[in-house]
Design a protein around this motif. Structure first.
Motif, mmCIF file in Angstrom:
data_model
loop_
_atom_site.group_PDB
_atom_site.id
_atom_site.type_symbol
_atom_site.label_atom_id
_atom_site.label_comp_id
_atom_site.label_asym_id
_atom_site.label_seq_id
_atom_site.Cartn_x
_atom_site.Cartn_y
_atom_site.Cartn_z
ATOM 1 N N LYS A 31 41.858 35.554 34.425
ATOM 2 C CA LYS A 31 43.056 35.652 32.778
ATOM 3 C C LYS A 31 42.464 35.996 32.172
ATOM 4 C CE LYS A 31 45.294 32.473 33.983
ATOM 5 N NZ LYS A 31 46.244 31.245 34.496
ATOM 6 N N LYS A 32 40.710 35.745 31.880
ATOM 7 C CA LYS A 32 39.816 35.720 30.896
ATOM 8 C C LYS A 32 39.797 37.263 30.671
ATOM 9 C CE LYS A 32 38.148 32.048 29.445
ATOM 10 N NZ LYS A 32 36.595 30.846 29.811
ATOM 11 N N ALA A 33 39.044 37.671 32.022
ATOM 12 C CA ALA A 33 37.765 38.828 32.399
ATOM 13 C C ALA A 33 39.197 40.285 32.040
ATOM 14 C CB ALA A 33 37.800 39.170 33.183
ATOM 15 N N VAL A 34 40.774 40.053 31.925
ATOM 16 C CA VAL A 34 41.709 41.267 31.930
ATOM 17 C C VAL A 34 41.615 41.176 30.365
ATOM 18 C CG1 VAL A 34 42.056 41.505 34.102
ATOM 19 C CG2 VAL A 34 43.638 39.675 33.322
ATOM 20 N N GLU A 35 41.280 40.174 29.911
ATOM 21 C CA GLU A 35 42.124 40.230 28.446
ATOM 22 C C GLU A 35 40.880 41.549 27.282
ATOM 23 O OE1 GLU A 35 41.595 36.734 26.203
ATOM 24 O OE2 GLU A 35 42.757 35.706 27.172
ATOM 25 N N ASN A 36 40.065 41.917 27.728
ATOM 26 C CA ASN A 36 39.295 43.006 27.483
ATOM 27 C C ASN A 36 38.521 43.458 27.989
ATOM 28 O OD1 ASN A 36 37.059 41.584 27.704
ATOM 29 N ND2 ASN A 36 36.697 39.998 26.065
ATOM 30 N N GLY A 37 38.634 43.954 29.940
ATOM 31 C CA GLY A 37 37.593 44.770 30.065
ATOM 32 C C GLY A 37 38.910 44.206 32.251
ATOM 33 N N PHE A 38 37.898 44.757 33.004
ATOM 34 C CA PHE A 38 38.051 44.741 34.222
ATOM 35 C C PHE A 38 37.619 43.030 35.055
ATOM 36 C CE2 PHE A 38 37.288 48.994 32.812
ATOM 37 C CZ PHE A 38 38.526 49.850 33.556
ATOM 38 N N ALA A 39 38.443 42.806 36.100
ATOM 39 C CA ALA A 39 37.972 41.797 36.833
ATOM 40 C C ALA A 39 38.239 42.057 38.192
ATOM 41 C CB ALA A 39 39.097 40.758 36.837
ATOM 42 N N VAL A 40 36.550 41.948 38.765
ATOM 43 C CA VAL A 40 36.666 42.325 39.639
ATOM 44 C C VAL A 40 36.185 41.016 40.735
ATOM 45 C CG1 VAL A 40 34.707 42.966 41.803
ATOM 46 C CG2 VAL A 40 34.879 43.519 39.416
ATOM 47 N N SER A 41 37.340 40.681 41.629
ATOM 48 C CA SER A 41 38.189 39.150 42.104
ATOM 49 C C SER A 41 38.110 39.451 43.894
ATOM 50 C CB SER A 41 38.928 38.529 41.875
ATOM 51 O OG SER A 41 38.948 39.215 40.413
ATOM 52 N N TYR A 42 37.570 38.972 44.787
ATOM 53 C CA TYR A 42 37.890 38.185 46.379
ATOM 54 C C TYR A 42 39.476 38.587 46.242
ATOM 55 C CZ TYR A 42 33.463 38.104 48.293
ATOM 56 O OH TYR A 42 32.051 38.401 47.920
ATOM 57 N N TRP A 43 40.276 39.039 46.922
ATOM 58 C CA TRP A 43 41.996 39.380 47.425
ATOM 59 C C TRP A 43 41.766 39.415 48.741
ATOM 60 C CZ3 TRP A 43 44.712 44.344 48.688
ATOM 61 C CH2 TRP A 43 45.554 43.907 48.743
ATOM 62 N N CYS A 44 42.474 38.553 49.180
ATOM 63 C CA CYS A 44 42.837 38.538 50.412
ATOM 64 C C CYS A 44 43.371 39.159 51.481
ATOM 65 C CB CYS A 44 44.105 36.995 50.622
ATOM 66 S SG CYS A 44 45.919 36.954 49.903
ATOM 67 N N GLY A 45 44.256 40.773 50.116
ATOM 68 C CA GLY A 45 44.739 41.643 50.726
ATOM 69 C C GLY A 45 46.832 41.088 51.335
ATOM 70 N N ASN A 46 46.483 40.271 50.694
ATOM 71 C CA ASN A 46 48.706 39.829 50.410
ATOM 72 C C ASN A 46 48.944 41.095 49.267
ATOM 73 O OD1 ASN A 46 51.197 38.643 50.642
ATOM 74 N ND2 ASN A 46 50.342 36.723 51.223
ATOM 75 N N ALA A 47 50.689 41.392 49.724
ATOM 76 C CA ALA A 47 50.590 41.766 48.347
ATOM 77 C C ALA A 47 51.952 41.191 47.114
ATOM 78 C CB ALA A 47 51.988 43.054 49.694
ATOM 79 N N ASP A 48 51.460 39.609 48.029
ATOM 80 C CA ASP A 48 52.446 38.524 47.262
ATOM 81 C C ASP A 48 51.667 37.925 45.760
ATOM 82 O OD1 ASP A 48 54.645 38.915 48.048
ATOM 83 O OD2 ASP A 48 54.382 37.066 49.904
ATOM 84 N N CYS A 49 50.122 38.352 46.421
ATOM 85 C CA CYS A 49 49.098 37.111 45.781
ATOM 86 C C CYS A 49 49.270 38.704 44.647
ATOM 87 C CB CYS A 49 47.503 37.817 46.299
ATOM 88 S SG CYS A 49 47.820 36.170 47.548
ATOM 89 N N GLU A 50 49.095 40.118 44.750
ATOM 90 C CA GLU A 50 49.088 41.309 43.800
ATOM 91 C C GLU A 50 49.616 40.453 43.050
ATOM 92 O OE1 GLU A 50 49.348 44.622 46.270
ATOM 93 O OE2 GLU A 50 48.606 46.062 43.615
ATOM 94 N N ALA A 51 51.714 40.930 43.303
ATOM 95 C CA ALA A 51 52.330 40.587 42.651
ATOM 96 C C ALA A 51 53.042 39.343 42.003
ATOM 97 C CB ALA A 51 53.492 40.527 43.534
ATOM 98 N N LYS A 52 51.710 38.316 42.516
ATOM 99 C CA LYS A 52 52.282 37.180 41.563
ATOM 100 C C LYS A 52 50.784 37.632 39.798
ATOM 101 C CE LYS A 52 54.546 34.662 42.813
ATOM 102 N NZ LYS A 52 55.685 33.937 41.731
#
Ligand SMILES: [Zn+2]
Length: 92
Positions: A31-52
């Motif tokens: 949340k902090k990172a996207v305020e002024n740039g890009f965040a690189v994070s692990y993501w499980c591949g679930n579209a629900d997480c992306e949507a949230k």
């Protein structure tokens, strides 16, 4: 000439991406990172997480970097095991 301009634009974009890309291991960091740039994070591949994530931070997934480090971690949103890292950023 055109190729030179394109190369220079590309270099700038790359440098910009580097200085504005932050590793986000937790959702708070994301949340902090996207305020002024890009965040690189692990993501499980679930579209629900992306949507949230999009709903709560207004950041959307930009891409999954091809140069994966081969490690694994926990999804930044749900905490489930994840093997891919994705880049999130807000649209302007
Ligand atoms: Zn998840």
């Amino acid at each position: 000439m055109l190729a030179e301009i394109q190369q220079s634009l590309h270099d700038k974009a790359l440098a910009f991406r580097k200085t504005n890309t932050h590793d986000a291991k937790t959702y708070d960091e994301l949340k902090k990172a996207v305020e002024n740039g890009f965040a690189v994070s692990y993501w499980c591949g679930n579209a629900d997480c992306e949507a949230k994530i999009k709903e709560e931070t207004r950041a959307t997934m930009r891409c999954i970097p091809l140069e994966q480090e081969g490690g694994s971690g926990s999804c930044v949103y749900c905490g489930r095991p994840a093997t891919a890292r994705a880049i999130f950023a807000r649209a302007y």
